[in-house]
Write an enzyme that holds these catalytic residues in place. Structure first.
Site, PDB file in Angstrom:
ATOM      1  N   ASP A 275     -56.294  69.820  74.398  1.00 50.18           N
ATOM      2  CA  ASP A 275     -56.587  71.144  74.932  1.00 50.18           C
ATOM      3  C   ASP A 275     -56.032  71.184  76.361  1.00 50.18           C
ATOM      4  OD1 ASP A 275     -57.459  73.720  75.306  1.00 50.18           O
ATOM      5  OD2 ASP A 275     -59.475  73.389  74.536  1.00 50.18           O
TER       6      ASP A 275
HETATM    7  C1  NOJ Z   1     -58.227  76.331  76.302  1.00 47.54           C
HETATM    8  C2  NOJ Z   1     -58.953  76.669  75.052  1.00 47.54           C
HETATM    9  O1  NOJ Z   1     -60.089  75.847  74.889  1.00 47.54           O
HETATM   10  C3  NOJ Z   1     -58.093  76.560  73.816  1.00 47.54           C
HETATM   11  O2  NOJ Z   1     -58.819  77.027  72.731  1.00 47.54           O
HETATM   12  C4  NOJ Z   1     -56.825  77.316  74.001  1.00 47.54           C
HETATM   13  O3  NOJ Z   1     -56.060  77.308  72.823  1.00 47.54           O
HETATM   14  C5  NOJ Z   1     -56.073  76.707  75.161  1.00 47.54           C
HETATM   15  N1  NOJ Z   1     -56.875  76.863  76.352  1.00 47.54           N
HETATM   16  C6  NOJ Z   1     -54.701  77.327  75.380  1.00 47.54           C
HETATM   17  O4  NOJ Z   1     -54.807  78.553  75.967  1.00 47.54           O
END
Ligand code: NOJ
Length: 741
Positions: A275
């Site tokens: 993530d």
């Molecule tokens: C953080 C989020 O937790 C995740 O779900 C997302 O896809 C990413 N950022 C990318 O934006």
């Protein structure tokens, strides 16, 4: 230059002449890998965000970037891709990612609303629309579906998931994967899915986003991992590790779950991405001393690509030299990245074709979004006021009645409110000249505490035959990092509803929200309640059609609704306690003063709130007709391990209009090697019946459907007795039994 020519031109020719079986792709990957420097390999393992990383052209040309996220202008995508393909030494194309969660431009209901359709075809169709729109602007890869089970209404991100049930989550997650990816990832209508967040992210302590989780191994396997496995089995191309630490181990550093289980046990050959900065955040967790150690822990755990933080680029070469990360792991990760790019057809077709007519907001996309919004709304209460009939004047009130931005919901980076059709706009358009609509918000936005305009709404109500109050939450009150300690209606909305109810006019509540809100008091005050979640671009017409009965509600709750915050978590598939609530227990006011120490009835309940029963149970929903269940039966009282039983019941539409019932099958394993949930959903069918019509509805159960991870951590069905129910929701149903032998 020579090697790039080989990759770009000769290999495709060789391939097309031999039919491109999968092993050929692996051979192509071998060939590329053999030409790559370590720096180029590490580059493929790095993803930068275009909006925060500044000028990335130089890094792309040097082969230091494998992927970008958050670039959505197709001209820009082509420009950057050209640098990758023509200026980097090996010409490896970029893969472009974006959070397309419930639509790119045409916005569908938020995922929890889509789950409420209990209709995987709707979910698949919505994802297919999103894929078509996304690929047309150069997006190859979305970070969806989010398959985090959530049992907590406070957690804002539940908006993005499929609710509390692992079976429903698996069916819907698999449908979303099929919709995004189609039959061929290389097609101009497909994008790669990314199942996230691996794993247990939705079990955050206190419902606080990013919080620690404590999911033990059996619960992990039997509940939290179930939707992930279903989506992986459906062919999900990628997976994202989570922010949370479970039992002390952050998702991004969890070797046992990623490398050992996902790769070795499940045999999955997709790509794992971290993530956003979750690699270096392991330092903040206290799971790594510095970014270098974090990089080692992530690669060793099996995380192929690092999103946004740059510890791989910074330290991997050193880590290999020091023997802390093996070259083999790096090669495997690069192979996984390249495989994704081959599957997406990027080596053969790296650019967006700008000459193709744009599919954004295509009429068929808007129509699909409207159908999804119609099927996602759940009728929670109706004393007969709905559908609206013979009405001449409607008072339309409430902060969400004309909120084009907020009805789209969370996670809509690319949605545009100028395309939203609100309830106010739809009423003006659809109700015809014979019906007058008086529109007064009363409360201007969901957090608005001002009561100054409530009298205007009350005056409108007094002049009307019926009041439709569209209340709920602004989009920004749910989603990532938007948890609430008290998930009830905010601002002066309760006051508005109270004042409206005092007029004595029939009061219909439409609730647009990102989560199940605590609405017990408001439900009491209303004559009817339609829960639409955030319904997306076409929410307005969908809701008007539902209110007028042009279509009948058919959504069912994918999550239990708690009565009060102190009950959370409340979910239907909990384990049995040895001392279950019996009913009629002593409550706080029944206890005499200075009562001696006692354990009262020795059962599990709250002194001040009674049982832990929810306000509305999982699976619940009404429509404009009624259904009667009868004649439940099993085809055999004994089921052999390699056989099956058919469970069936007759469903009759006992009302005077056509309606759709979501017939649900639940099972309870009476005694297992570990305690089993009181009920588990094992099947559902949407059944449409005309007035007076009946149908025999049946489900087949095999040992596979009854299998779980038992005391020895083996996945199997255990012989013994099973209770089985066919019913309209998780709290009701006709019961039968069989024995597995
Ligand atoms: C953080 C989020 O937790 C995740 O779900 C997302 O896809 C990413 N950022 C990318 O934006």
């Amino acid at each position: 230059m020579k090697s790039k020519f080989f990759v770009l031109f000769l290999f495709p020719i060789l391939l097309s002449s031999c039919g491109a079986p999968k092993s050929e792709t692996e051979k192509r990957i071998d060939e590329i890998l053999s030409q790559m420097t370590l720096e180029e390999k590490i580059g493929q393992m790095s993803q930068l965000s275009y909006d925060v990383s500044g000028d990335v052209g130089g890094a792309i040309a040097e082969g230091r970037v494998g992927s970008l996220l958050n670039v959505v202008d197709p001209v820009k995508v082509n420009e950057l891709q050209k640098i990758a393909v023509e200026q980097s030494r090996l010409g490896i194309p970029l893969v472009i990612g974006r959070d397309v969660i419930h639509g790119l431009k045409t916005i569908f209901p938020i995922p929890i609303g889509q789950a409420a359709t209990f209709n995987p075809e709707i979910v698949e169709q919505g994802a297919a629309v999103a894929a078509r729109e996304s690929r047309s602007v150069g997006i190859h890869w979305t970070f969806a579906p989010m398959l985090d089970i959530s049992r907590d209404q406070r957690w804002g991100r539940l908006a993005e998931g499929m609710g509390e049930d692992p079976y429903l989550g698996g069916v819907m997650g698999a449908a979303m994967v099929r919709g995004f990816q189609g039959n061929d990832l290389a097609s101009a209508n497909s994008i790669a899915a990314c199942v996230k967040h691996f794993v247990a992210y939705g079990a955050a302590e206190g419902g606080r986003d990013y919080g620690s989780t404590s999911v033990p191994p059996h619960l992990m396997r039997n509940v939290y991992l179930v939707p992930f496995k279903a989506a992986i089995d459906a062919g999900a191309a990628t997976l994202m590790t989570s922010f949370n630490d479970n039992d002390g181990i952050p998702g991004t550093g969890n070797k046992a779950l990623v490398r050992d289980m996902l790769r070795d046990e499940w045999g999955w050959d997709g790509m794992v991405v971290s993530d956003w900065a979750s690699v270096t955040e392991m330092v903040v967790h206290g799971f790594a001393a510095d970014d270098k150690e974090a990089a080692a822990r992530a690669v060793n755990a099996g995380v192929d690509m690092e999103m946004v933080s740059t510890s791989y680029v910074g330290y991997l070469a050193e880590l290999i030299k020091e023997g802390k990360v093996s070259q083999e792991y790096v090669d495997e990760s690069v192979r996984n990245v390249l495989r994704l790019k081959f599957r997406l057809g990027l080596f053969d077709s790296p650019y967006v074709d700008l000459s193709v007519p744009s599919p954004l907001y295509a009429p068929e996309h808007l129509a699909a979004a409207q159908t999804a919004a119609e099927q996602s709304a759940v009728l929670l209460k109706n004393d007969g006021v709905l559908p609206l009939e013979g009405v001449r004047t409607v008072a339309l009130v409430g902060p969400m009645s004309d909120a084009p931005h907020d009805q789209l919901g969370t996670w809509i980076f690319d949605g545009e409110k100028s395309h939203t059709v609100t309830v106010a706009a739809a009423m003006r358009e659809m109700l015809g000249e014979d019906i007058t609509v008086i529109h007064e918000n009363g409360v201007e936005y969901s957090r608005d505490r001002s009561v100054a305009n409530i009298p205007r709404a009350v005056a409108a109500a007094r002049r009307a035959d019926v009041v439709v109050a569209v209340v709920g939450e602004e989009a920004i009150l749910s989603g990532e990092a938007h948890s609430l300690a008290d998930p009830s209606l905010k601002g002066a909305q309760e006051e508005l509803i109270r004042e409206l109810s005092k007029t004595g006019k029939p009061l219909v509540l439409v609730v647009m929200a990102g989560r199940p809100l605590l609405i017990g008091d408001e439900v009491e005050m209303a004559n009817a309640v339609l829960y639409s979640f955030h319904p997306g671009t076409m929410g307005g017409p969908a809701i008007v059609r539902l209110l007028t009965g042009e279509v009948s509600p058919s959504g069912r709750l994918p999550m239990s609704f708690a009565r009060e915050v102190g009950q959370i978590p409340v979910y239907y598939n909990h384990n049995r306690t040895g001392r279950p609530f019996r009913g009629g227990e002593v409550l706080i006011d029944d206890i005499p003063l200075e009562a001696g120490q006692s354990s009262l009835g020795n059962t599990s309940y709250y002194l001040d709130a009674g049982s832990a029963a929810p306000l509305f149970p999982f699976g619940y929903g009404l429509t404009y007709t009624t259904f009667e269940y009868s004649g439940v039966g099993v085809s055999a009282e004994v089921m052999e391990m390699d056989g099956g039983v058919e469970v069936s019941a007759t469903i009759k539409n006992t009302g005077s209009r056509e309606g759709t019932e979501v017939v649900q099958l639940y099972v309870n394993d009476v005694a297992g090697s570990i305690a089993r949930p009181v009920k588990e959903l094992k099947g559902f069918q949407r059944v449409t019946l005309g007035a007076g019509e009946s149908r025999r509805v049946s489900f087949t159960l095999t040992a596979d459907d009854l299998a779980f991870w038992g005391i020895d951590m083996e996945y199997k069905a255990e012989p013994g007795d099973f209770r089985v129910w066919i019913g309209p929701d998780s709290s009701e149903g006709l019961e039968s039994r069989f024995t597995l032998r």
